[in-house]
Design an enzyme around this catalytic site. Structure first.
Site, PDB file in Angstrom:
ATOM      1  N   PRO A 140     -10.119 -10.103   9.837  1.00  0.00           N
ATOM      2  CA  PRO A 140     -11.019 -10.802  10.752  1.00  0.00           C
ATOM      3  C   PRO A 140     -12.457 -10.253  10.741  1.00  0.00           C
ATOM      4  CG  PRO A 140      -9.671  -9.233  11.960  1.00  0.00           C
ATOM      5  CD  PRO A 140      -9.230  -9.133  10.521  1.00  0.00           C
ATOM      6  N   ARG A 188       0.828  -1.213   0.000  1.00  0.00           N
ATOM      7  CA  ARG A 188       0.000   0.000   0.000  1.00  0.00           C
ATOM      8  C   ARG A 188       0.857   1.257   0.000  1.00  0.00           C
ATOM      9  NH1 ARG A 188      -5.434  -1.685   2.640  1.00  0.00           N
ATOM     10  NH2 ARG A 188      -6.021   0.473   2.567  1.00  0.00           N
ATOM     11  N   PRO A 202      -5.281  -1.579   7.534  1.00  0.00           N
ATOM     12  CA  PRO A 202      -5.402  -0.894   8.833  1.00  0.00           C
ATOM     13  C   PRO A 202      -6.508  -1.508   9.689  1.00  0.00           C
ATOM     14  CG  PRO A 202      -5.212   0.697   7.050  1.00  0.00           C
ATOM     15  CD  PRO A 202      -5.382  -0.642   6.408  1.00  0.00           C
ATOM     16  N   TYR A 222       0.720   4.311  -2.411  1.00  0.00           N
ATOM     17  CA  TYR A 222      -0.370   5.271  -2.185  1.00  0.00           C
ATOM     18  C   TYR A 222      -0.118   6.069  -0.901  1.00  0.00           C
ATOM     19  CZ  TYR A 222      -5.243   6.891  -1.676  1.00  0.00           C
ATOM     20  OH  TYR A 222      -6.393   7.651  -1.534  1.00  0.00           O
ATOM     21  N   ASP A 223       0.121   5.337   0.199  1.00  0.00           N
ATOM     22  CA  ASP A 223       0.263   6.003   1.508  1.00  0.00           C
ATOM     23  C   ASP A 223       1.459   6.963   1.514  1.00  0.00           C
ATOM     24  OD1 ASP A 223      -1.496   3.940   1.851  1.00  0.00           O
ATOM     25  OD2 ASP A 223      -0.574   3.125   3.659  1.00  0.00           O
ATOM     26  N   VAL A 234     -14.993  -1.510  -0.135  1.00  0.00           N
ATOM     27  CA  VAL A 234     -15.902  -2.360   0.622  1.00  0.00           C
ATOM     28  C   VAL A 234     -17.378  -2.015   0.402  1.00  0.00           C
ATOM     29  CG1 VAL A 234     -15.720  -1.065   2.823  1.00  0.00           C
ATOM     30  CG2 VAL A 234     -16.232  -3.499   2.832  1.00  0.00           C
TER      31      VAL A 234
HETATM   32  P1  NAD Z   1     -11.389   7.816  -8.354  1.00  0.00           P
HETATM   33  O1  NAD Z   1     -10.445   6.723  -8.701  1.00  0.00           O
HETATM   34  O2  NAD Z   1     -12.842   7.612  -8.644  1.00  0.00           O
HETATM   35  O3  NAD Z   1     -10.956   9.168  -9.048  1.00  0.00           O
HETATM   36  C1  NAD Z   1      -9.624   9.500  -9.345  1.00  0.00           C
HETATM   37  C2  NAD Z   1      -9.598  10.201 -10.682  1.00  0.00           C
HETATM   38  O4  NAD Z   1      -8.245  10.562 -10.996  1.00  0.00           O
HETATM   39  C3  NAD Z   1     -10.090   9.313 -11.830  1.00  0.00           C
HETATM   40  O5  NAD Z   1     -10.972  10.038 -12.654  1.00  0.00           O
HETATM   41  C4  NAD Z   1      -8.810   8.927 -12.562  1.00  0.00           C
HETATM   42  O6  NAD Z   1      -9.024   8.639 -13.926  1.00  0.00           O
HETATM   43  C5  NAD Z   1      -7.965  10.180 -12.336  1.00  0.00           C
HETATM   44  N1  NAD Z   1      -6.517   9.929 -12.436  1.00  0.00           N
HETATM   45  C6  NAD Z   1      -5.790   8.949 -11.857  1.00  0.00           C
HETATM   46  N2  NAD Z   1      -4.491   9.067 -12.182  1.00  0.00           N
HETATM   47  C7  NAD Z   1      -4.400  10.175 -12.970  1.00  0.00           C
HETATM   48  C8  NAD Z   1      -3.330  10.816 -13.632  1.00  0.00           C
HETATM   49  N3  NAD Z   1      -2.064  10.362 -13.548  1.00  0.00           N
HETATM   50  N4  NAD Z   1      -3.596  11.918 -14.379  1.00  0.00           N
HETATM   51  C9  NAD Z   1      -4.862  12.391 -14.495  1.00  0.00           C
HETATM   52  N5  NAD Z   1      -5.913  11.820 -13.892  1.00  0.00           N
HETATM   53  C10 NAD Z   1      -5.681  10.722 -13.146  1.00  0.00           C
HETATM   54  O7  NAD Z   1     -11.172   8.114  -6.809  1.00  0.00           O
HETATM   55  P2  NAD Z   1     -11.989   9.030  -5.799  1.00  0.00           P
HETATM   56  O8  NAD Z   1     -12.573   8.131  -4.792  1.00  0.00           O
HETATM   57  O9  NAD Z   1     -12.858   9.973  -6.522  1.00  0.00           O
HETATM   58  O10 NAD Z   1     -10.797   9.803  -5.107  1.00  0.00           O
HETATM   59  C11 NAD Z   1     -10.453  11.126  -5.462  1.00  0.00           C
HETATM   60  C12 NAD Z   1      -9.326  11.623  -4.588  1.00  0.00           C
HETATM   61  O11 NAD Z   1      -9.685  11.536  -3.217  1.00  0.00           O
HETATM   62  C13 NAD Z   1      -8.021  10.847  -4.740  1.00  0.00           C
HETATM   63  O12 NAD Z   1      -6.947  11.762  -4.689  1.00  0.00           O
HETATM   64  C14 NAD Z   1      -7.995   9.947  -3.526  1.00  0.00           C
HETATM   65  O13 NAD Z   1      -6.678   9.649  -3.141  1.00  0.00           O
HETATM   66  C15 NAD Z   1      -8.703  10.807  -2.502  1.00  0.00           C
HETATM   67  N6  NAD Z   1      -9.322   9.990  -1.460  1.00  0.00           N
HETATM   68  C16 NAD Z   1     -10.464   9.288  -1.712  1.00  0.00           C
HETATM   69  C17 NAD Z   1     -11.014   8.494  -0.720  1.00  0.00           C
HETATM   70  C18 NAD Z   1     -12.285   7.727  -0.947  1.00  0.00           C
HETATM   71  O14 NAD Z   1     -12.742   7.044  -0.020  1.00  0.00           O
HETATM   72  N7  NAD Z   1     -12.919   7.794  -2.077  1.00  0.00           N
HETATM   73  C19 NAD Z   1     -10.394   8.403   0.535  1.00  0.00           C
HETATM   74  C20 NAD Z   1      -9.220   9.112   0.748  1.00  0.00           C
HETATM   75  C21 NAD Z   1      -8.704   9.908  -0.248  1.00  0.00           C
HETATM   76  N1  UDP Z   2     -13.121  -5.222   2.808  1.00  0.00           N
HETATM   77  C1  UDP Z   2     -13.962  -6.302   3.032  1.00  0.00           C
HETATM   78  N2  UDP Z   2     -14.577  -6.885   1.957  1.00  0.00           N
HETATM   79  C2  UDP Z   2     -14.413  -6.439   0.694  1.00  0.00           C
HETATM   80  C3  UDP Z   2     -13.555  -5.337   0.464  1.00  0.00           C
HETATM   81  C4  UDP Z   2     -12.922  -4.749   1.551  1.00  0.00           C
HETATM   82  O1  UDP Z   2     -14.154  -6.737   4.164  1.00  0.00           O
HETATM   83  O2  UDP Z   2     -15.015  -7.028  -0.222  1.00  0.00           O
HETATM   84  C5  UDP Z   2     -12.489  -4.581   3.972  1.00  0.00           C
HETATM   85  C6  UDP Z   2     -10.978  -4.368   3.857  1.00  0.00           C
HETATM   86  O3  UDP Z   2     -10.299  -5.488   4.387  1.00  0.00           O
HETATM   87  C7  UDP Z   2     -10.779  -3.132   4.722  1.00  0.00           C
HETATM   88  C8  UDP Z   2     -12.085  -2.367   4.605  1.00  0.00           C
HETATM   89  O4  UDP Z   2     -13.024  -3.274   4.047  1.00  0.00           O
HETATM   90  O5  UDP Z   2     -10.618  -3.527   6.069  1.00  0.00           O
HETATM   91  C9  UDP Z   2     -12.017  -1.132   3.720  1.00  0.00           C
HETATM   92  O6  UDP Z   2     -11.419  -1.509   2.497  1.00  0.00           O
HETATM   93  P1  UDP Z   2     -11.450  -0.557   1.208  1.00  0.00           P
HETATM   94  O7  UDP Z   2     -10.705  -1.294   0.148  1.00  0.00           O
HETATM   95  O8  UDP Z   2     -12.847  -0.147   0.922  1.00  0.00           O
HETATM   96  O9  UDP Z   2     -10.701   0.763   1.639  1.00  0.00           O
HETATM   97  P2  UDP Z   2      -9.415   1.078   2.547  1.00  0.00           P
HETATM   98  O10 UDP Z   2      -9.974   1.837   3.681  1.00  0.00           O
HETATM   99  O11 UDP Z   2      -8.762  -0.199   2.975  1.00  0.00           O
HETATM  100  O12 UDP Z   2      -8.569   1.885   1.652  1.00  0.00           O
END
Ligand code: NAD
Ligand code: UDP
Length: 346
Positions: free
Chosen positions: A237, A173, A303, A176-177, A218
């Site tokens: 779990p 991960r 996590p 990303y992280d 999820v």
């Molecule tokens: P998503 O995957 O639906 O949207 C991401 C968008 O970015 C997509 O349209 C994808 O095509 C575009 N993209 C990816 N790489 C690119 C690149 N190199 N150049 C141009 N475009 C690119 O995800 P989302 O859920 O809408 O998330 C949006 C933002 O929010 C992200 O930065 C993500 O890290 C952050 N975020 C989302 C969540 C969540 O739960 N959805 C949680 C934490 C952070």
């Molecule tokens: N998860 C699950 N079943 C699924 C997909 C995810 O139980 O089919 C769990 C996963 O192990 C994690 C949580 O759901 O603990 C959230 O996962 P997700 O991929 O939605 O986002 P994350 O918060 O891990 O980025």
């Protein structure tokens, strides 16, 4: 160059970035606020675009490479005179004139960000550098959508913004992280060194209509499984927790942060905390009490707990989420039913 003063605080840079177009000071200036949304074809981005477009003074430009996003999410705006869509990868520089940048571009679902981890890092690091370079050149304010993943597998619960996190730097991960952690660092270095106006949102798990149906997250997994009559796959779990924010609340928080006076980082999320077993039971109860729940193997570095402390968002932005999980899930169910073409049972 900014210098560090004796008290450890940074002095403002000697040469501030250019202010937005000098025309802006003219009382005859007719133009709208030009807002760039990177990743605007994605899940959160497209909802953000909908809200920004409601304001007639906004001109919205989306830059997206369509890796996980789709033009379909923006269908209603294509051809609108205040809207522009650019196929663009943020790892390449972008030269346009804008006043604000919402920098969302980055895949958010673990299966997509792990698919090409090197590209994920490039998107977070080079992509953020490019957008900061753009912000510096045109004097735009830039907001980064960072993530609760910067806290890793947190040892502090709930997580507030002062917590530095517990992140594996070499795990699956990490692209990303750690990518998002570097992106945050870059934001603050450009702020201190070049005086760029920055905003950082630490987004916690968000759900709602338009999520990719098979993106492995999820909530989308459970809803699609329940609608298809398949077992809900709780990864072991099942006691691990998450806090789920409905997308309209998220968009409201992001706009408040952009328009407010605080750089952040600020947590934006819903503090309601659920185990994955509880989430599965809720989805089962709301959508189809006949589906089963099965335990499946988990992925590495998952996590164990996650819940935002949103004191800062409440105090500094006057923001808190309004939509409860039980109210948001049916809205997402409706959207998934339409896309999967599964009518509601009579
Ligand atoms: P998503 O995957 O639906 O949207 C991401 C968008 O970015 C997509 O349209 C994808 O095509 C575009 N993209 C990816 N790489 C690119 C690149 N190199 N150049 C141009 N475009 C690119 O995800 P989302 O859920 O809408 O998330 C949006 C933002 O929010 C992200 O930065 C993500 O890290 C952050 N975020 C989302 C969540 C969540 O739960 N959805 C949680 C934490 C952070
Ligand atoms: N998860 C699950 N079943 C699924 C997909 C995810 O139980 O089919 C769990 C996963 O192990 C994690 C949580 O759901 O603990 C959230 O996962 P997700 O991929 O939605 O986002 P994350 O918060 O891990 O980025």
């Amino acid at each position: 160059m900014a210098k560090e003063s004796s008290n450890g605080k940074y002095q403002s840079p000697s040469k501030p970035p250019p202010s937005p177009s000098p025309l802006r000071n003219s009382k005859f200036f007719q133009s709208n606020m030009r807002i760039l949304v990177t990743g605007g074809a994605g899940f959160i981005g497209s909802h953000l675009v909908d809200r920004l477009m409601e304001n007639e003074k906004n001109e919205v430009i989306v830059a997206d490479n369509y890796f996980t996003g789709s033009k379909d999410n923006l269908r209603k705006w294509i051809g609108h005179p205040r809207f522009e869509l650019i196929r663009h990868d943020v790892t390449e520089p972008l030269l346009i004139e804008v006043d604000q940048i919402y920098h969302l571009a980055c895949p958010a679902s673990p299966i997509f960000y792990k698919y090409n981890p090197v590209k994920t890092i490039k998107t977070n690091v080079i992509g953020t550098l490019n957008m900061l370079g753009l912000a510096k050149r045109v004097g735009a304010r830039i907001l980064l959508t960072s993530t609760s993943e910067v806290y890793g597998d947190p040892l502090v619960h709930p997580q507030d913004e002062s917590y530095w996190g517990n992140v594996n730097p070499i795990g699956v991960r990490s692209c990303y992280d750690e990518g998002k952690r570097v992106a945050e660092t870059l934001m603050f270095d450009y702020h201190r060194q070049h005086g760029i106006e920055i905003r950082i949102a630490r987004i916690f798990n968000t759900y709602g209509p338009r999520m990719n149906i098979d993106d492995g997250r999820v909530v989308s997994n459970f809803i699609a499984q329940a609608l298809r009559g398949e077992p809900l796959t709780v990864q072991a779990p099942g006691t691990q927790t998450r806090s789920f924010c409905y997308v309209s609340d998220m968009v409201d928080g992001l706009i408040r942060l952009m328009e407010g006076e605080h750089t952040g980082p600020i947590n934006i999320g819903n503090p309601g905390e659920f185990t994955m077993q509880e989430l599965a039971e809720t989805v089962k109860e709301l959508i189809d009490p006949e589906v089963t729940i099965k335990s499946v193997e988990n992925t590495p570095d998952d996590p164990r707990q996650r819940k935002p402390d949103i004191t800062k968002a409440k105090e500094l932005l006057g923001w808190e989420p309004k939509v409860k999980l039980r109210d948001g899930l049916p809205l997402m169910e409706e959207d998934f039913r339409q896309r999967l073409e599964i009518p509601k049972k009579k």
